[in-house]
Write a protein that holds these residues in place. Structure first.
Motif, PDB file in Angstrom:
ATOM      1  N   GLU B 138       0.066  -6.139 -18.689  1.00  0.00           N
ATOM      2  CA  GLU B 138       0.838  -5.736 -17.505  1.00  0.00           C
ATOM      3  C   GLU B 138       0.563  -4.291 -17.116  1.00  0.00           C
ATOM      4  OE1 GLU B 138       4.505  -4.031 -15.481  1.00  0.00           O
ATOM      5  OE2 GLU B 138       3.651  -3.506 -17.412  1.00  0.00           O
ATOM      6  N   THR B 139       0.177  -3.472 -18.085  1.00  0.00           N
ATOM      7  CA  THR B 139      -0.051  -2.059 -17.757  1.00  0.00           C
ATOM      8  C   THR B 139      -1.215  -1.897 -16.773  1.00  0.00           C
ATOM      9  OG1 THR B 139      -1.454  -1.739 -19.709  1.00  0.00           O
ATOM     10  CG2 THR B 139       0.894  -1.257 -19.952  1.00  0.00           C
ATOM     11  N   THR B 140      -2.041  -2.922 -16.634  1.00  0.00           N
ATOM     12  CA  THR B 140      -3.119  -2.867 -15.647  1.00  0.00           C
ATOM     13  C   THR B 140      -2.576  -2.570 -14.249  1.00  0.00           C
ATOM     14  OG1 THR B 140      -4.264  -4.564 -16.922  1.00  0.00           O
ATOM     15  CG2 THR B 140      -5.066  -4.158 -14.678  1.00  0.00           C
ATOM     16  N   VAL B 141      -1.562  -3.313 -13.842  1.00  0.00           N
ATOM     17  CA  VAL B 141      -1.047  -3.065 -12.487  1.00  0.00           C
ATOM     18  C   VAL B 141      -0.159  -1.837 -12.419  1.00  0.00           C
ATOM     19  CG1 VAL B 141      -1.334  -5.120 -11.097  1.00  0.00           C
ATOM     20  CG2 VAL B 141       0.485  -5.055 -12.811  1.00  0.00           C
ATOM     21  N   ARG B 142       0.384  -1.428 -13.546  1.00  0.00           N
ATOM     22  CA  ARG B 142       1.097  -0.148 -13.516  1.00  0.00           C
ATOM     23  C   ARG B 142       0.086   0.976 -13.267  1.00  0.00           C
ATOM     24  NH1 ARG B 142       5.761   1.067 -17.663  1.00  0.00           N
ATOM     25  NH2 ARG B 142       6.300   2.452 -15.935  1.00  0.00           N
ATOM     26  N   VAL B 143      -1.083   0.848 -13.866  1.00  0.00           N
ATOM     27  CA  VAL B 143      -2.141   1.832 -13.603  1.00  0.00           C
ATOM     28  C   VAL B 143      -2.564   1.760 -12.137  1.00  0.00           C
ATOM     29  CG1 VAL B 143      -4.554   2.406 -14.106  1.00  0.00           C
ATOM     30  CG2 VAL B 143      -2.943   2.015 -15.980  1.00  0.00           C
ATOM     31  N   ALA B 144      -2.621   0.561 -11.617  1.00  0.00           N
ATOM     32  CA  ALA B 144      -3.017   0.401 -10.209  1.00  0.00           C
ATOM     33  C   ALA B 144      -2.004   1.077  -9.286  1.00  0.00           C
ATOM     34  CB  ALA B 144      -3.150  -1.084  -9.877  1.00  0.00           C
TER      35      ALA B 144
END
Lengths: 391, 391, 391, 391
Positions: B138-144
């Motif tokens: 989920e941290t992928t989209v937090r990075v996005a």
């Protein structure tokens, strides 16, 4: 559940409105006053704590000792207000008063305080307009609101306590205790809220020494809560993680600069095999963890183990020992020193931290269960605990 | 500004909707992809990071390279989805598929994960239903989302960077750098994002050793932001303190167990005279602090000094080295071990922490200023900076 | 900006805390008291309005006549509290008092009130526990909070007024006026707040007749605000539409059952070519609309034309004329009638509606512009108005 | 529960993320598609409704036909996107494309639309940047989110339906029906969603006539929900009143200018004795009301009677018949007319209103009860209904 607080340090009163407490919950002024008193104790506090004794009056939301479900108003009057009616008066000044007021204007921001940033933000060139609200006096009503949250938790079988782990570099050892009740009693018995008597004695010395030097010291407090149901908070969205809300609550306390859950920063120095808590099960308890290094949270949710949270408080910035600053009118450098102050407010801060954590835990329970009526809430939480045990 | 994220680890895609970005801000997929790539690097990552390369597609809110003011949709498709359409399929299963699915059911919760609590909370007896969302994927989209926030900050003159301070007990020393740009470049050049080359080499060794032992290690990351206007956040109400919001953002990242601002926990071991930052002034800069021990915050507001935030990440709980746990169906004890995993995700976590902090800082600016149009926002922030300098 | 209200109808006081007003805004008790007084006037009110005169005390957030930026506490004490200390006492009852209290228990829910649903929701078998808070007495502090919002609007060049359009089926005609000031004065001069003197006279008759019959009548009120900047609110997300927020504010007032903007329900009976406001432009004004059928909103945003909102209030449900209901303890049917009441509260409700709308408009401005300092806010809104004119 | 929507009218897709649905709820694309299809029907719609058929794809939060508790992503792709990749492209234009784009710029704001205010707010001088998002196309995903809410309500025994009451001044009479199911079927059978066949036929004529005249007509829709538990919403704080939230939801729909609950504006023309619903009780049903003039709400809470809400939609502002407006670049007056449009969108708006109300009702239930697991939620709501019956 939500609450707003209001009030200046030397204004007529502090006020909190709590919206969202269940109906039918016993709530008395005494419940709150106990914690207000605890907040005012502690070795190292300045004179103000002695001259004022904070007492709450409940002004709404409670009838005949029980909540109504409607908003609860808590008021703590300022005993000293009569001496401040001019300086802190609500009404406009006449021209003579205004002239005098200008002389009293505070133009010298203190390092480590909200003074300068707050002045810039709100356009205040009299720093009193900032410091009256940024003062830790506000924590009085946070403790009051927290006392209501603690009452709710208690009725749901959640016990919460706090103690001091470290002051001025002196760290307590030997922090075993059997029950939260024991933690509460032993920390209450210590004038620095320290369970380790030896360390406590050294902390007292350190405070006295700092005071003698015109200096101040900070420390670390720990809050522990037992009996939280499993699965409060959620992993499904980052802003629903309960440990994150608890972290914010701690850092929002005046002078707090950090927070950790369970072993916290120690986790950077250990192997995964030493950090995680093995899962066990028996018929009596259902699932449990063999250890509690993660401080009661996995995946942003409670896991049924005690919640363990620590926060660090910086030394009080109001010192006899001067720090350099700059007058905002003249732009001249001056030495910021003051006449009286606390040398250490860490023991009191433990009470505030306890209140802040209690609020978040109680609120998270109310978000998850039906919090309209206290009796139904109790039944639901009990059913949930049985269900979790049978899982 | 607000955002929601969605998506399971092995589902078809991750999605974020960001609502509240100003109109007229340049935003390109490249802006986001740069950070997605940074998140996937780092010594100690497992195989998955190599096989997948995350790329974002912007699906709304941007036209011809500039934001419209309307919500921005970011989608990161899962390249591997074709292998998961059955296990993670959206549609109902027929009876044959369902029978097979039962065999694949995960009934063994992993210590240190959301599995067990999440299962109890949501009533999942197949732990896959928990772990797919609680995964750090989920941290992928937090990075996005953070990348969009970083773009906004950059246009307002706020630069942000991150690096690794400690891994597995090895602490970086000699962390001086002149500019955020230098910080960014030097940390990017290190496969563990460490500015101290010597310590970095030891960290790599420690990771390799942990991997060999089937163990994992955690660490501490630091995020630094320069150029924030003075007075963002507020002391007037506890829940408006920006440092508290930043703290929550850090702790809400998977596996983070603590956070500190400025010198943080060190403040418990120092005198007040050593902790607070003296205030100085000169014509060129206006007010500033001689030091930055408080990490850019006083009174819950930015004070114009760099924002300095550290967070601790626990070792990844998925280990080759077995930890005991209990099957939820059979109630039998088993040894939780897995076949492949990252031995250390701290370097990647620095990128996530940077994104999380960037979001909070950008959001706080948008709450304070008129964020309808990017050009007006830039002008306002500049005017505010001039005003603060002249204060 | 946000606010919480608290207080029971016969409790010691009503309280509101407003958080988020800009610093440096003039705010005096008089500003609030003017509106409290207006709320208590109006033909058709019962005795209570005569015996009590509501006066506010400001208990925080204001110093020497100007806001500090910190939360503002408004308190309206209940003059009659001395007669209610037993029935509405905060403290627990002793057994004798409790026995007596049981006799006073209200077990007969009134139709059209919150009594029965509220009792079921919160588990109250004494309906007093509901009706004390559900009473329209609460609108006193909503008017108080609205008075602060109106002060802010005034300083930004936004004028707001209200009047009564319809009472008991009698509709005012000939509602032309030149300025909001004229609207305010003419509605103030009428004991039913009606601009049409002839209709006003008939409304008074209708109220008197209803009273004679032991009945009650409702009506329609209209709120008009001039001077709102263009583009407040937003179309980009459904929950950011300002007209929707205004609608909720109106319907949240006790006894209001509907709301319309501009021509409202008339729009169902007209052609598109008769409904929409043609756009015009001249150098002096910039863009404007030739008509204002849409009541100042297009796309959920203000369009620079006057905001026009109407709300309908049902007749007061507390009647001399009996309605059937059922005792919750005995389950016996009874006739719900009461001894004294207002026959019509519509003129007062206009003042409440004005406050509710003012709050939403002020809040929307503060969400969009930097509301830290009143002087900066004024400048920003002026700049925005110039900008919009030059568009 | 919360949701964000995103997407431009001619962009690649519409997206919604719903956060907070219980786990274990059956949810299939079909559930949503049924309502998407209903929204596209209705006499009087323009060509676009025929060429496009909206279909949803679920991209997260559902596995094997049941919700996971994690956020649900709904995507409706735009079939026509291939023709818009240039005009609505995400990527920056090269200089040649940009030159061409300038020619296509829309500088002529349409009366009754968000165009002009939105342009001023966000600084768009190409009105396409506004209209793409302010378009009623967005209601597609509101219907999609509402479909999920309706599914939840259905599982809790709450049925919801909608119909058209009035179009272009023609009012339906004889609106009796026995069950919501009957309401649904009869309204579905009518191409204008009208239960009164005679009135329906006249409405169709009126639409055709308006179309012939190049004009448009609006109307009134009604939403009815049966089976809501008693006591949802609350009177204790103005912003917790559920009828107010429902009112906001209705007014937030594109082109809606008013809302009423129960008899609504009729209440201004009746006596109190004719408006309030007498309370009755029998063993089988517990408490109920003999009539339902208040539309299911007393004190901002549900009272167990059907929820009855009406909203008025203005005629669509995009007309063949020209309205005057002004070009924002040249400041020249022009006649705003268009080439194709719907003459009446009221039947479709009924479906949108139904979705908007369903969302608020479902959300209010989830705020009150524990919405983690669907099965537990069902049990709780059932228990609450039994409890209320026994009160």
């Amino acid at each position: 559940m939500r609450y707003l607080t209001a009030g200046e340090s030397h204004g007529p009163q502090l006020t909190a409105i709590i919206e969202g407490l269940p109906a039918g919950m016993e709530l008395l002024a005494e419940d709150v006053n106990t914690d207000l008193l605890r907040r005012q104790k502690g070795h190292g506090r300045g004179r103000r704590m002695q001259i004022e004794k904070d007492l709450v009056a409940i002004k709404s939301g409670v009838r005949h000792g029980h909540t109504l479900g409607s908003p609860v108003t808590l008021v703590v009057e300022n005993d000293d207000w009569k001496h401040w009616t001019k300086i802190m008066g609500i009404e406009q000044l006449d021209s003579e008063e205004a002239a005098e007021e200008i002389k009293r204007k505070i133009t010298r921001p203190r390092p480590g305080h909200a003074d300068l940033n707050g002045g810039i933000k709100y356009g205040h060139r009299d720093m009193r307009n900032v410091l009256e609200r940024s003062s830790a006096r506000e924590t009085t009503v946070r403790v009051a609101a927290g006392a209501a949250a603690k009452k709710l938790l208690k009725l749901l079988g959640v016990e919460i306590g706090s103690h001091v782990i470290e002051i001025g570099g002196i760290r307590a050892e030997n922090l075993q205790f059997e029950t939260i009740k024991e933690l509460q009693e032993r920390s209450e018995a210590s004038s620095v809220r320290c369970l380790d008597e030896e360390a406590g004695a050294k902390m007292i010395e350190a405070i006295d020494q700092a005071k003698k030097n015109g200096d101040s010291i900070g420390g670390v407090v720990e809050v522990i809560a037992e009996g939280m149901p499993i699965g409060i908070g959620s992993y499904v969205h980052y802003d629903r993680k309960l440990d994150a809300k608890v972290a914010a609550a701690i850092v929002s306390i005046n002078a707090f600069k950090g927070v950790e859950i369970g072993i916290g920063f120690e986790a950077a120095r250990k192997f995964g095999s030493e950090v995680h808590d093995e899962i066990a099960w028996n018929e009596e308890k259902g699932f449990y963890r063999k250890t509690n290094r993660l401080g009661g949270f996995e995946g942003g949710m409670t896991n049924g183990m005690p919640v363990v949270v620590r926060g660090v408080m910086k030394p009080i910035p109001t010192l006899y020992k001067p720090l350099e600053s700059v007058d905002i009118d003249t732009k001249e450098t001056f030495s910021a020193s003051i006449e009286r102050s606390d040398a250490c407010a860490v023991p009191a801060a433990a009470v505030v931290a306890e209140a802040a954590v209690a609020w978040e835990l109680a609120n998270a329970i109310l978000e998850q269960f039906n919090g309209d009526r206290m009796d139904h809430l109790i039944r639901q939480v009990e059913e949930h605990k049985s269900y979790a045990k049978e899982f």
